[in-house]
Structures are given as structure tokens and as C-alpha cells.
Scaffold this motif. Structure first.
Motif, PDB file in Angstrom:
ATOM      1  N   GLY A  27       1.001  -1.407   0.016  1.00  0.00           N
ATOM      2  CA  GLY A  27      -0.249   0.089  -0.062  1.00  0.00           C
ATOM      3  C   GLY A  27       0.770   1.199  -0.057  1.00  0.00           C
ATOM      4  N   ASP A  28       0.868   2.333   1.343  1.00  0.00           N
ATOM      5  CA  ASP A  28       1.248   3.688   1.228  1.00  0.00           C
ATOM      6  C   ASP A  28       2.614   3.347   1.833  1.00  0.00           C
ATOM      7  N   PHE A  29       2.886   1.845   2.291  1.00  0.00           N
ATOM      8  CA  PHE A  29       4.801   1.709   2.952  1.00  0.00           C
ATOM      9  C   PHE A  29       5.328   1.148   1.887  1.00  0.00           C
ATOM     10  N   GLU A  30       7.053   1.610   2.213  1.00  0.00           N
ATOM     11  CA  GLU A  30       7.087   0.382   1.077  1.00  0.00           C
ATOM     12  C   GLU A  30       7.917  -0.414   0.809  1.00  0.00           C
ATOM     13  N   HIS A  31       7.251  -0.734   2.144  1.00  0.00           N
ATOM     14  CA  HIS A  31       7.575  -3.452   2.622  1.00  0.00           C
ATOM     15  C   HIS A  31       6.945  -2.848   3.838  1.00  0.00           C
ATOM     16  N   ASP A  32       7.128  -4.853   3.461  1.00  0.00           N
ATOM     17  CA  ASP A  32       5.667  -4.968   4.407  1.00  0.00           C
ATOM     18  C   ASP A  32       6.581  -5.707   6.338  1.00  0.00           C
ATOM     19  N   VAL A  33       7.443  -5.762   5.988  1.00  0.00           N
ATOM     20  CA  VAL A  33       7.742  -5.748   7.662  1.00  0.00           C
ATOM     21  C   VAL A  33       9.306  -4.858   7.491  1.00  0.00           C
ATOM     22  N   THR A  34       9.630  -4.777   8.835  1.00  0.00           N
ATOM     23  CA  THR A  34      11.137  -4.093   9.246  1.00  0.00           C
ATOM     24  C   THR A  34      11.436  -5.308  10.612  1.00  0.00           C
ATOM     25  N   ILE A  35      12.245  -5.876  10.731  1.00  0.00           N
ATOM     26  CA  ILE A  35      13.032  -6.648  11.775  1.00  0.00           C
ATOM     27  C   ILE A  35      13.651  -5.928  12.612  1.00  0.00           C
ATOM     28  N   LEU A  36      13.143  -5.491  13.619  1.00  0.00           N
ATOM     29  CA  LEU A  36      14.478  -5.122  14.912  1.00  0.00           C
ATOM     30  C   LEU A  36      15.357  -5.838  15.913  1.00  0.00           C
ATOM     31  N   GLY A  37      16.609  -6.073  14.863  1.00  0.00           N
ATOM     32  CA  GLY A  37      17.680  -7.357  15.832  1.00  0.00           C
ATOM     33  C   GLY A  37      17.592  -8.221  14.486  1.00  0.00           C
ATOM     34  N   GLY A  38      17.370  -7.752  13.462  1.00  0.00           N
ATOM     35  CA  GLY A  38      16.442  -8.839  12.220  1.00  0.00           C
ATOM     36  C   GLY A  38      17.632  -9.444  11.670  1.00  0.00           C
ATOM     37  N   CYS A  39      19.195  -9.467  12.504  1.00  0.00           N
ATOM     38  CA  CYS A  39      20.629 -10.375  11.622  1.00  0.00           C
ATOM     39  C   CYS A  39      20.936 -11.573  13.164  1.00  0.00           C
TER      40      CYS A  39
ATOM     41  N   LEU B 231       9.649 -15.895   5.793  1.00  0.00           N
ATOM     42  CA  LEU B 231       8.301 -14.758   5.836  1.00  0.00           C
ATOM     43  C   LEU B 231       8.438 -13.921   4.341  1.00  0.00           C
ATOM     44  N   ALA B 232       9.912 -13.402   3.568  1.00  0.00           N
ATOM     45  CA  ALA B 232      10.130 -13.480   2.336  1.00  0.00           C
ATOM     46  C   ALA B 232      10.003 -14.517   1.416  1.00  0.00           C
ATOM     47  N   GLU B 233      10.602 -15.375   1.960  1.00  0.00           N
ATOM     48  CA  GLU B 233       9.861 -17.091   0.925  1.00  0.00           C
ATOM     49  C   GLU B 233       8.392 -16.722   0.865  1.00  0.00           C
ATOM     50  N   CYS B 234       8.002 -16.449   1.297  1.00  0.00           N
ATOM     51  CA  CYS B 234       6.662 -16.054   1.881  1.00  0.00           C
ATOM     52  C   CYS B 234       5.812 -15.019   0.145  1.00  0.00           C
ATOM     53  N   GLY B 235       6.611 -14.126   0.103  1.00  0.00           N
ATOM     54  CA  GLY B 235       6.595 -13.351  -0.830  1.00  0.00           C
ATOM     55  C   GLY B 235       6.623 -11.590  -0.238  1.00  0.00           C
ATOM     56  N   LEU B 236       6.593 -11.626   0.901  1.00  0.00           N
ATOM     57  CA  LEU B 236       6.754 -10.120   1.720  1.00  0.00           C
ATOM     58  C   LEU B 236       8.446  -9.649   1.451  1.00  0.00           C
TER      59      LEU B 236
ATOM     60  N   CYS C  46      16.954 -15.545  -0.771  1.00  0.00           N
ATOM     61  CA  CYS C  46      15.817 -13.824  -1.304  1.00  0.00           C
ATOM     62  C   CYS C  46      16.197 -12.797  -1.326  1.00  0.00           C
ATOM     63  N   VAL C  47      18.009 -12.752  -1.212  1.00  0.00           N
ATOM     64  CA  VAL C  47      18.811 -12.025  -1.506  1.00  0.00           C
ATOM     65  C   VAL C  47      18.863 -11.282  -2.799  1.00  0.00           C
ATOM     66  N   THR C  48      19.246 -12.605  -3.401  1.00  0.00           N
ATOM     67  CA  THR C  48      19.675 -11.781  -4.902  1.00  0.00           C
ATOM     68  C   THR C  48      17.991 -11.450  -5.147  1.00  0.00           C
ATOM     69  N   GLU C  49      17.169 -12.164  -4.932  1.00  0.00           N
ATOM     70  CA  GLU C  49      15.332 -11.317  -5.777  1.00  0.00           C
ATOM     71  C   GLU C  49      15.094 -10.220  -5.043  1.00  0.00           C
ATOM     72  N   GLY C  50      16.325  -9.081  -4.147  1.00  0.00           N
ATOM     73  CA  GLY C  50      15.649  -8.338  -3.736  1.00  0.00           C
ATOM     74  C   GLY C  50      14.548  -7.964  -2.468  1.00  0.00           C
ATOM     75  N   ARG C  51      14.262  -9.508  -1.806  1.00  0.00           N
ATOM     76  CA  ARG C  51      13.027  -9.638  -1.429  1.00  0.00           C
ATOM     77  C   ARG C  51      13.402  -9.714   0.596  1.00  0.00           C
ATOM     78  N   ILE C  52      14.664  -9.847   0.752  1.00  0.00           N
ATOM     79  CA  ILE C  52      14.982  -9.389   2.295  1.00  0.00           C
ATOM     80  C   ILE C  52      16.735  -8.407   1.659  1.00  0.00           C
ATOM     81  N   TRP C  53      16.799  -7.804   3.002  1.00  0.00           N
ATOM     82  CA  TRP C  53      17.901  -6.625   3.186  1.00  0.00           C
ATOM     83  C   TRP C  53      17.997  -6.309   3.843  1.00  0.00           C
ATOM     84  N   ALA C  54      19.159  -5.920   4.745  1.00  0.00           N
ATOM     85  CA  ALA C  54      19.697  -5.600   5.819  1.00  0.00           C
ATOM     86  C   ALA C  54      20.339  -4.543   5.815  1.00  0.00           C
TER      87      ALA C  54
END
Length: 378
Positions: A4-16, A27-32, A66-74
Motif C-alpha cells: 500500500g502506502d508503505f515501502e515494504h511489508d516488514v522490518t525486523i528490529l534485531g533482524g540478523c 516471511l520473504a519466502e512467502c512473498g513479503l 531472497c537476497v538475490t531476488e531483492g525480497r530481503i535486505w539488511a
């Protein structure tokens, strides 16, 4: 689910970390589209390069893809919080040197990123927290019009990629909107959602870890009793559990450690005004096991002139995680008694003092297994 009006679906704090990263990959494998915010620069660099910063089964391939496809980044930049429809916090409540919980930790972290949060977001608390912290977080972000839910992680290290999809997810929320949104999020991973109030969910997490800790303590006490009479607890346990379902869940004896079990047991005790006899006794048994092992070995061997080899420094078999590992407590005790202590582990990479296994086997007069890695089975 669309951004929607958000740039992406999820941000995980402490995500690495060990909780956030498997969740983010799943979640990225689910398409987010998932952003991982972390203060660990080395872990961020690993994830950006498509590498797992720690050992986790079946995660390397999905992360790289997921990194290659741009669905997840750190990133180390907390401003990534502002672009997410859902913000998941996996920073848990630590305990201090006296085993007292520090509930302000989670509140301070959220207060520090509060300026990055936006109206309409869902804020999910994921790691173990002290009972009542969810309500305090709700008050902290109340003016932002943010929905809040507590959805405790339930994974075992090394099994996260499987268990995130196999185990039912507990969702604790106070409002219908927060419950609906949290249910929708975790329904991407599993069909089974268990709904609780936030306070019930907080206690469910603590009860789970305390129950496991108590079971390990019972097995360790049984081991000490059997060993005191020269009997083999392992043979006794295998016999009583054989085709007997009421005893099938009795654990093996061994070090009960790691970043959750003792900590959460002590948090539960503190919450209940330190009235948790089973928890305190379990701590005495489990934390006392290294001393018991050494006292038993001393009956047969003289440590004064011996070089002791300690095999396995992780907190459990098959892991590379040394947090709260009782192997290091064993090492400290042995340092006071033995001529030298040599340590090794096939998975741990963060301890520069570890030696190759062959060197330890060659130089040690006595071997003690601290973590039952498969490599030591023979």
C-alpha cells in the motif's frame, strides 16, 4: 498482503540474529519484502552478501535466493522502520548479574526508534519479555495509532526454518484490529493460530521455558542419584521409556543451558515475588552440574598434573551458540584445578582460544564432553 502506502511489508528490529533472521527469511519466502535492522555490522554484511552469520539448518539457500531476488535486505539504519507496514521487535528482556530481569531494555529500544514509527503500523513483540511489558509498550506508542501484539517465538535453534511453519503460532493482542493483523501475518507461515491476551501470551512463553528447565533438572537429579549408587542412568532411562508413553518425554542428563531457559525461569520467579520453589531448585541442580561432574571425576583422577581436554563449547549439541554455555563454567572451574585446559568445538567461530580437535586429543590426559556434538559420538 500488499505494501500500500508503505515501502515494504516488514522490518525486523534485531533482524540478523538467531530469532529474527529465520523469521525474516521465512516471511520473504512467502512473498513479503523484508528489511532487517541490526546493530551488528558484521552480521549485516554477511546477510547482504547472502551468507548466514550463524549455523541454522536449511537457511543458507533460502537466504541467498531472497537476497538475490531483492525480497530481503539488511541495514544498520533504523530509518527502515518507517517504511514498513509491520515492525517486529526480537530484542528480549535480559537479566542482570543477580538474575533480576531488566524490563526497561525493550522499552528503551522502542523509545529510541519511536520517531521512525508511523500511524497505521503493526508493532509485534516477538522475543521473551517480562510480564506486563506489552501493556507498557502499548502506552508508549498509544499516541502514534500503532497496533501492538505479542507473538512469542517458539523455535529451537537449528530447527527454525522447519518449526516456523510446523508449529502453531501464539498471537496475543488486546484489540480486534491488532489480533486480526497479527493473525494475518503469521497465517502466512502456519494454518494454526492460538489467540490469547497479551498477558496470557507473556506467561505462556515463560511457562514453556521454565517447564523445560524443570524437566532437565529432574533428569539431572535422577542422574546424580543413579550415579551415586554406581548405576547407569542412561540405561535406566532407556528402559523405563521403552514403549511407555508416560515416560517418553524424560530428557537425557546433561548441561541445561543457553540464552533462554535459566533467564526465563528467573524472570518468572521475579514476576511471582520470588515465590517459585521449583524454579530455584532447578537452577541449583542444573547450574551445579559442572561442579558435580568435576567432583566425581576427582574421585578417580588427579587434576593437579593433568591436561584436560574439553570437547564442545556450545550450549547444546549441533549448535555454534556459546551464550550462557555451561561448558565455559566447567572451563573456569577446571582452570583452578588442572595443569592446563584445552578446548575445542567444530562449530564455534567466535572464541579464538579454541584448538583443533586433533591437538586436544594428542595433548590431553583426560577428556570431558561439554556439548554432545555428533562428531564426538565415537
Amino acid at each position: 498482503m500488499t505494501a500500500g502506502d508503505f515501502e515494504h511489508d516488514v522490518t525486523i528490529l534485531g533482524g540478523c540474529g538467531r530469532v529474527g533472521l529465520p523469521l525474516g527469511i521465512s516471511l520473504a519466502e512467502c512473498g513479503l519484502r523484508v528489511a532487517l535492522v541490526d546493530t551488528n555490522a558484521e552480521a549485516v554484511a554477511d546477510v547482504q552478501a547472502g551468507r548466514m552469520p550463524f549455523r541454522e539448518a536449511d537457511a543458507d539457500g533460502p537466504l541467498s535466493r531472497c537476497v538475490t531476488e531483492g525480497r530481503i535486505w539488511a541495514t544498520e539504519d533504523p530509518s527502515a522502520i518507517a517504511g514498513a507496514r509491520t515492525v517486529i521487535v526480537v530484542i528480549g528482556t535480559p537479566v542482570d548479574d543477580h538474575l533480576n530481569p531488566s524490563p526497561d531494555t525493550v522499552l528503551n529500544v522502542i523509545a529510541g526508534v519511536r520517531d521512525h514509527m508511523r500511524a497505521g503500523q503493526l508493532l509485534v513483540l516477538r522475543s521473551t519479555i517480562y510480564p506486563g511489558v506489552t501493556r507498557l509498550v502499548e502506552r508508549l506508542v498509544e499516541e502514534l495509532s500503532v497496533d501492538v501484539a505479542f507473538c512469542p517465538e517458539r523455535i529451537a535453534e537449528g530447527q527454525a526454518m522447519f518449526e516456523l511453519r510446523d508449529l502453531p503460532q501464539i498471537v496475543g493482542a488486546r484489540t480486534p484490529d491488532a489480533m486480526r493483523r497479527a493473525r494475518e501475518l503469521f497465517s502466512l507461515l502456519t494454518d494454526e493460530i492460538v489467540e490469547l491476551t497479551p498477558e496470557e501470551a507473556e506467561l505462556a512463553k515463560l511457562f514453556t521455558n521454565a517447564w523445560r528447565y524443570i524437566k532437565f533438572a529432574a533428569a539431572n537429579q535422577f542422574f546424580m542419584i543413579a550415579n551415586g549408587y554406581g548405576l547407569d542412568f542412561g540405561r535406566i532411562r532407556d528402559a523405563l521409556a521403552y514403549r511407555y508413553p508416560r515416560a517418553a518425554d524424560m530428557p537425557k542428563a546433561g548441561f541445561a543451558a543457553g540464552p533462554c531457559l535459566l533467564k526465563d525461569t528467573m524472570q518468572l520467579a521475579a514476576f511471582n515475588n520470588n515465590n517459585f520453589t521449583l524454579g530455584h531448585v532447578s537452577m541449583m541442580i542444573n547450574e551445579g552440574l559442572p561442579l558435580y561432574v568435576i567432583s566425581e571425576v576427582e574421585k578417580r583422577f588427579d587434576f593437579n598434573e593433568a591436561t584436560v581436554g574439553l570437547l564442545g563449547m556450545a550450549f547444546k549439541g549441533g549448535s555454534d551458540d556459546i551464550r550462557d554455555s555451561l561448558s565455559y563454567k566447567l572451563k573456569r572451574i577446571l582452570k583452578l584445578k588442572a595443569r592446563d585446559v584445552l578446548c575445542t568445538d567444530p562449530y564455534v567461530t567466535v572464541d579464538p582460544t579454541l584448538r583443533p580437535l586433533e591437538e586436544v586429543l594428542e595433548q590431553a590426559d583426560l577428556l570431558v564432553i561439554g556439548a554432545p556434538h555428533a562428531e564426538y559420538a565415537e
